[in-house]
Design a protein around this motif. Structure first.
Motif: not given
Ligand code: GLN
Length: 290
Positions: A88-89, A154-162
Protein backbone atom coordinates in the motif's frame (compact mmCIF):
# COMPACT_ATOMS: atom_id res chain seq x y z
CA UNK A 1 34.48 5.32 -1.79
CA UNK A 2 32.53 3.21 0.68
CA UNK A 3 30.98 -0.17 -0.06
CA UNK A 4 27.33 -0.92 0.58
CA UNK A 5 28.34 -3.11 3.52
CA UNK A 6 30.25 -0.21 5.07
CA UNK A 7 27.52 2.39 4.71
CA UNK A 8 25.03 -0.09 6.12
CA UNK A 9 27.14 -0.54 9.24
CA UNK A 10 27.54 3.24 9.66
CA UNK A 11 23.82 3.89 9.08
CA UNK A 12 22.81 1.10 11.42
CA UNK A 13 25.04 2.46 14.19
CA UNK A 14 23.65 5.97 13.90
CA UNK A 15 20.06 4.72 13.88
CA UNK A 16 20.79 2.50 16.86
CA UNK A 17 22.16 5.40 18.88
CA UNK A 18 19.68 8.11 18.00
CA UNK A 19 16.49 6.06 17.68
CA UNK A 20 17.43 3.71 20.52
CA UNK A 21 16.83 0.64 18.40
CA UNK A 22 18.34 -2.76 19.04
CA UNK A 23 21.20 -3.49 16.59
CA UNK A 24 19.18 -5.94 14.47
CA UNK A 25 16.30 -3.53 14.01
CA UNK A 26 18.68 -0.64 13.30
CA UNK A 27 20.45 -2.71 10.65
CA UNK A 28 17.13 -3.67 9.08
CA UNK A 29 16.07 -0.02 8.89
CA UNK A 30 19.42 0.94 7.32
CA UNK A 31 18.91 -1.84 4.75
CA UNK A 32 15.38 -0.68 3.92
CA UNK A 33 16.58 2.90 3.42
CA UNK A 34 19.56 1.86 1.30
CA UNK A 35 17.35 -0.39 -0.86
CA UNK A 36 14.99 2.51 -1.38
CA UNK A 37 17.90 4.79 -2.37
CA UNK A 38 19.19 2.19 -4.85
CA UNK A 39 15.75 1.09 -6.06
CA UNK A 40 16.52 -2.57 -5.34
CA UNK A 41 15.08 -5.41 -3.28
CA UNK A 42 16.72 -6.55 -0.02
CA UNK A 43 17.66 -9.87 -1.58
CA UNK A 44 19.78 -7.95 -4.13
CA UNK A 45 21.54 -6.01 -1.40
CA UNK A 46 22.66 -9.14 0.39
CA UNK A 47 24.50 -10.47 -2.67
CA UNK A 48 25.96 -7.07 -3.69
CA UNK A 49 27.22 -5.64 -0.43
CA UNK A 50 30.78 -5.27 -1.75
CA UNK A 51 29.64 -2.92 -4.51
CA UNK A 52 30.59 0.72 -4.15
CA UNK A 53 27.79 3.22 -3.43
CA UNK A 54 27.48 5.75 -6.27
CA UNK A 55 27.11 9.46 -5.56
CA UNK A 56 23.43 9.75 -6.51
CA UNK A 57 22.36 6.87 -4.30
CA UNK A 58 24.67 8.09 -1.54
CA UNK A 59 22.95 11.49 -1.46
CA UNK A 60 19.52 9.85 -1.38
CA UNK A 61 20.55 7.42 1.36
CA UNK A 62 22.00 10.25 3.49
CA UNK A 63 18.79 12.23 3.04
CA UNK A 64 16.64 9.25 4.09
CA UNK A 65 18.88 8.63 7.10
CA UNK A 66 18.60 12.27 8.23
CA UNK A 67 14.81 12.05 7.99
CA UNK A 68 14.69 8.78 9.90
CA UNK A 69 17.07 10.14 12.54
CA UNK A 70 14.63 13.05 12.97
CA UNK A 71 11.93 10.49 13.76
CA UNK A 72 10.00 10.27 10.49
CA UNK A 73 8.44 6.81 10.09
CA UNK A 74 10.09 4.44 7.62
CA UNK A 75 6.73 3.89 5.87
CA UNK A 76 6.48 7.60 4.99
CA UNK A 77 10.11 7.79 3.83
CA UNK A 78 9.79 4.82 1.50
CA UNK A 79 6.15 5.70 0.78
CA UNK A 80 4.74 2.22 1.20
CA UNK A 81 3.90 -0.52 3.69
CA UNK A 82 2.88 -4.12 3.28
CA UNK A 83 -0.45 -5.21 4.75
CA UNK A 84 -2.27 -8.53 4.29
CA UNK A 85 0.25 -9.53 1.60
CA UNK A 86 -0.39 -6.40 -0.49
CA UNK A 87 1.70 -3.28 -0.91
CA UNK A 88 0.00 0.00 0.00
CA UNK A 89 1.14 3.49 -0.85
CA UNK A 90 1.48 5.27 2.49
CA UNK A 91 1.73 9.07 2.91
CA UNK A 92 1.34 11.36 5.94
CA UNK A 93 -2.32 11.81 4.90
CA UNK A 94 -3.05 8.30 6.15
CA UNK A 95 -2.39 6.10 9.16
CA UNK A 96 0.39 3.58 8.53
CA UNK A 97 -1.20 0.12 8.19
CA UNK A 98 -0.35 -1.99 11.24
CA UNK A 99 0.02 -5.76 11.50
CA UNK A 100 -2.55 -6.04 14.32
CA UNK A 101 -5.21 -4.65 11.97
CA UNK A 102 -4.88 -7.81 9.87
CA UNK A 103 -6.96 -9.47 12.60
CA UNK A 104 -9.86 -7.17 11.70
CA UNK A 105 -9.60 -8.22 8.05
CA UNK A 106 -9.47 -11.93 8.97
CA UNK A 107 -12.56 -11.63 11.17
CA UNK A 108 -14.40 -9.73 8.44
CA UNK A 109 -13.47 -12.30 5.76
CA UNK A 110 -14.75 -15.09 8.01
CA UNK A 111 -18.18 -13.42 7.91
CA UNK A 112 -18.33 -12.65 4.17
CA UNK A 113 -19.46 -15.52 1.91
CA UNK A 114 -17.02 -16.42 -0.88
CA UNK A 115 -19.47 -17.21 -3.66
CA UNK A 116 -22.34 -14.85 -2.94
CA UNK A 117 -22.72 -11.11 -3.21
CA UNK A 118 -22.43 -9.17 0.02
CA UNK A 119 -22.22 -5.46 0.71
CA UNK A 120 -19.43 -4.25 2.94
CA UNK A 121 -18.70 -0.79 4.34
CA UNK A 122 -15.30 0.36 5.62
CA UNK A 123 -15.51 3.52 7.74
CA UNK A 124 -12.45 5.79 7.80
CA UNK A 125 -10.57 3.85 5.16
CA UNK A 126 -7.34 5.90 5.11
CA UNK A 127 -4.92 4.14 2.74
CA UNK A 128 -7.71 1.70 1.86
CA UNK A 129 -5.73 -1.17 3.40
CA UNK A 130 -8.74 -2.85 5.06
CA UNK A 131 -11.28 -2.27 2.26
CA UNK A 132 -8.88 -3.31 -0.51
CA UNK A 133 -7.73 -6.44 1.35
CA UNK A 134 -11.38 -7.46 1.78
CA UNK A 135 -12.32 -6.61 -1.82
CA UNK A 136 -9.33 -8.55 -3.21
CA UNK A 137 -10.15 -11.63 -1.14
CA UNK A 138 -13.90 -11.51 -1.78
CA UNK A 139 -14.37 -10.58 -5.46
CA UNK A 140 -18.13 -11.16 -5.14
CA UNK A 141 -18.46 -8.56 -2.39
CA UNK A 142 -19.30 -4.95 -3.15
CA UNK A 143 -17.15 -2.83 -0.89
CA UNK A 144 -17.80 0.82 -0.09
CA UNK A 145 -15.00 2.69 1.63
CA UNK A 146 -15.46 6.16 3.09
CA UNK A 147 -13.20 8.77 4.62
CA UNK A 148 -13.80 12.39 5.51
CA UNK A 149 -10.33 13.34 4.22
CA UNK A 150 -10.00 13.95 0.49
CA UNK A 151 -6.23 13.54 0.78
CA UNK A 152 -6.71 10.10 2.31
CA UNK A 153 -9.24 9.16 -0.40
CA UNK A 154 -6.71 10.11 -3.08
CA UNK A 155 -4.20 7.66 -1.53
CA UNK A 156 -6.87 4.95 -1.27
CA UNK A 157 -7.88 5.54 -4.91
CA UNK A 158 -4.28 5.17 -6.07
CA UNK A 159 -3.94 1.94 -4.10
CA UNK A 160 -7.21 0.59 -5.50
CA UNK A 161 -6.13 1.37 -9.06
CA UNK A 162 -2.63 -0.08 -8.74
CA UNK A 163 -3.95 -3.22 -7.03
CA UNK A 164 -6.77 -3.49 -9.58
CA UNK A 165 -9.83 -3.68 -7.36
CA UNK A 166 -13.00 -3.34 -9.45
CA UNK A 167 -15.41 -4.10 -6.58
CA UNK A 168 -14.57 -1.04 -4.48
CA UNK A 169 -16.36 2.30 -4.33
CA UNK A 170 -14.71 5.26 -2.58
CA UNK A 171 -16.76 8.06 -1.13
CA UNK A 172 -16.14 11.17 0.94
CA UNK A 173 -18.17 10.86 4.10
CA UNK A 174 -17.84 11.76 7.75
CA UNK A 175 -18.66 8.27 9.07
CA UNK A 176 -22.26 7.65 7.85
CA UNK A 177 -23.07 11.25 6.84
CA UNK A 178 -23.15 10.64 3.04
CA UNK A 179 -24.69 7.16 3.25
CA UNK A 180 -28.34 7.85 3.97
CA UNK A 181 -29.82 5.12 1.81
CA UNK A 182 -27.10 2.49 2.02
CA UNK A 183 -27.68 -0.88 3.73
CA UNK A 184 -24.80 -3.24 4.39
CA UNK A 185 -24.24 -6.83 5.43
CA UNK A 186 -21.04 -5.97 7.23
CA UNK A 187 -19.53 -2.76 8.56
CA UNK A 188 -15.87 -2.66 9.47
CA UNK A 189 -13.71 0.12 10.87
CA UNK A 190 -10.35 0.96 12.35
CA UNK A 191 -11.46 4.29 13.84
CA UNK A 192 -9.35 6.64 15.93
CA UNK A 193 -9.41 5.34 19.50
CA UNK A 194 -6.48 6.84 21.40
CA UNK A 195 -7.23 9.02 24.43
CA UNK A 196 -6.69 12.68 23.47
CA UNK A 197 -4.23 13.21 26.35
CA UNK A 198 -2.30 9.95 25.80
CA UNK A 199 1.43 10.79 25.97
CA UNK A 200 2.10 8.20 23.24
CA UNK A 201 0.71 10.67 20.71
CA UNK A 202 3.85 12.75 21.27
CA UNK A 203 6.24 9.84 20.82
CA UNK A 204 7.77 7.82 17.99
CA UNK A 205 6.14 7.27 14.61
CA UNK A 206 2.63 8.37 15.66
CA UNK A 207 3.81 12.01 15.96
CA UNK A 208 3.92 12.06 12.16
CA UNK A 209 0.55 10.40 11.58
CA UNK A 210 -2.76 12.29 11.15
CA UNK A 211 -4.13 13.04 14.63
CA UNK A 212 -7.67 12.74 13.25
CA UNK A 213 -6.95 9.05 12.56
CA UNK A 214 -5.58 8.43 16.06
CA UNK A 215 -7.27 10.41 18.82
CA UNK A 216 -10.96 10.36 19.73
CA UNK A 217 -11.99 12.39 22.79
CA UNK A 218 -11.07 12.09 26.45
CA UNK A 219 -11.47 8.29 26.71
CA UNK A 220 -10.69 7.55 23.05
CA UNK A 221 -14.18 6.15 22.51
CA UNK A 222 -16.08 9.08 20.97
CA UNK A 223 -15.98 7.71 17.41
CA UNK A 224 -16.60 4.11 18.46
CA UNK A 225 -19.72 5.26 20.36
CA UNK A 226 -20.89 7.22 17.31
CA UNK A 227 -20.30 4.30 14.94
CA UNK A 228 -22.03 1.77 17.21
CA UNK A 229 -25.03 4.08 17.65
CA UNK A 230 -25.50 4.74 13.93
CA UNK A 231 -24.51 1.36 12.47
CA UNK A 232 -27.88 -0.37 13.15
CA UNK A 233 -29.67 2.00 10.74
CA UNK A 234 -27.27 0.87 7.99
CA UNK A 235 -27.14 -2.87 8.68
CA UNK A 236 -29.22 -5.59 7.06
CA UNK A 237 -30.85 -7.99 9.57
CA UNK A 238 -28.18 -10.45 10.67
CA UNK A 239 -25.41 -8.07 9.60
CA UNK A 240 -22.18 -7.51 11.51
CA UNK A 241 -20.29 -4.57 12.96
CA UNK A 242 -16.57 -5.12 13.60
CA UNK A 243 -14.06 -2.55 14.77
CA UNK A 244 -10.56 -2.23 16.14
CA UNK A 245 -9.87 -0.63 19.54
CA UNK A 246 -7.20 -0.12 22.18
CA UNK A 247 -5.86 -2.97 24.33
CA UNK A 248 -7.68 -1.64 27.41
CA UNK A 249 -11.01 -0.78 25.75
CA UNK A 250 -12.44 -4.28 25.32
CA UNK A 251 -14.88 -4.10 28.24
CA UNK A 252 -16.13 -0.62 27.28
CA UNK A 253 -16.61 -1.71 23.67
CA UNK A 254 -18.57 -4.80 24.71
CA UNK A 255 -20.82 -2.52 26.78
CA UNK A 256 -21.24 -0.01 23.93
CA UNK A 257 -22.24 -2.80 21.53
CA UNK A 258 -24.74 -4.29 23.99
CA UNK A 259 -26.27 -0.90 24.81
CA UNK A 260 -26.88 -0.35 21.11
CA UNK A 261 -28.68 -3.67 20.77
CA UNK A 262 -25.95 -5.80 19.21
CA UNK A 263 -25.93 -9.52 19.89
CA UNK A 264 -23.30 -12.27 19.72
CA UNK A 265 -20.85 -9.67 21.04
CA UNK A 266 -17.30 -10.97 21.13
CA UNK A 267 -13.81 -9.57 21.65
CA UNK A 268 -10.77 -10.97 19.88
CA UNK A 269 -7.10 -10.75 20.81
CA UNK A 270 -4.27 -9.86 18.45
CA UNK A 271 -0.97 -11.74 18.10
CA UNK A 272 0.38 -9.91 21.15
CA UNK A 273 -2.61 -11.35 23.10
CA UNK A 274 -4.14 -7.89 23.51
CA UNK A 275 -7.88 -7.32 23.14
CA UNK A 276 -8.01 -5.62 19.75
CA UNK A 277 -11.25 -6.21 17.84
CA UNK A 278 -14.87 -6.22 19.04
CA UNK A 279 -17.83 -7.34 16.99
CA UNK A 280 -21.54 -7.93 17.23
CA UNK A 281 -24.46 -8.93 15.03
CA UNK A 282 -27.53 -6.86 14.44
CA UNK A 283 -31.21 -7.41 14.15
CA UNK A 284 -31.97 -11.08 14.65
CA UNK A 285 -34.00 -11.98 17.70
CA UNK A 286 -31.70 -13.21 20.45
CA UNK A 287 -32.14 -16.92 21.26
CA UNK A 288 -34.87 -17.49 23.82
CA UNK A 289 -36.66 -14.16 23.32
CA UNK A 290 -40.44 -14.65 23.31
N1 GLN B 1 -3.03 1.29 17.30
C1 GLN B 1 -2.70 2.64 16.98
C2 GLN B 1 -1.73 3.21 17.97
O1 GLN B 1 -1.93 3.08 19.16
C3 GLN B 1 -3.92 3.52 16.91
C4 GLN B 1 -4.66 3.27 15.67
C5 GLN B 1 -6.02 3.87 15.72
O2 GLN B 1 -6.31 4.79 16.47
N2 GLN B 1 -6.87 3.35 14.92
O3 GLN B 1 -0.75 3.79 17.57
Amino acid sequence: MATLAEVLVQGGQKLGQVQVLDPREARLEAQILLCHALGVARSWLISHDRDVLDEVAKTKYSDFLVRRLAGEPIAYIVGKREFFGLEFKTTPAVLIPRPETELLVELALARIPEYQSCSVLDLGTGSGAIAISIAKNRPQAEVTAVDQSLDALAVARENAERLEVPNLRLLQSNWFSSLEAGMFDLIVSNPPYVEAADPHLQQGDVRFEPLSALASGADGLDDIRHIAALAPAHLEPGGWLLFEHGWNQGESCREILRQNGFQEVEIFRDLAQLERVSLGSWGLEPCGTP
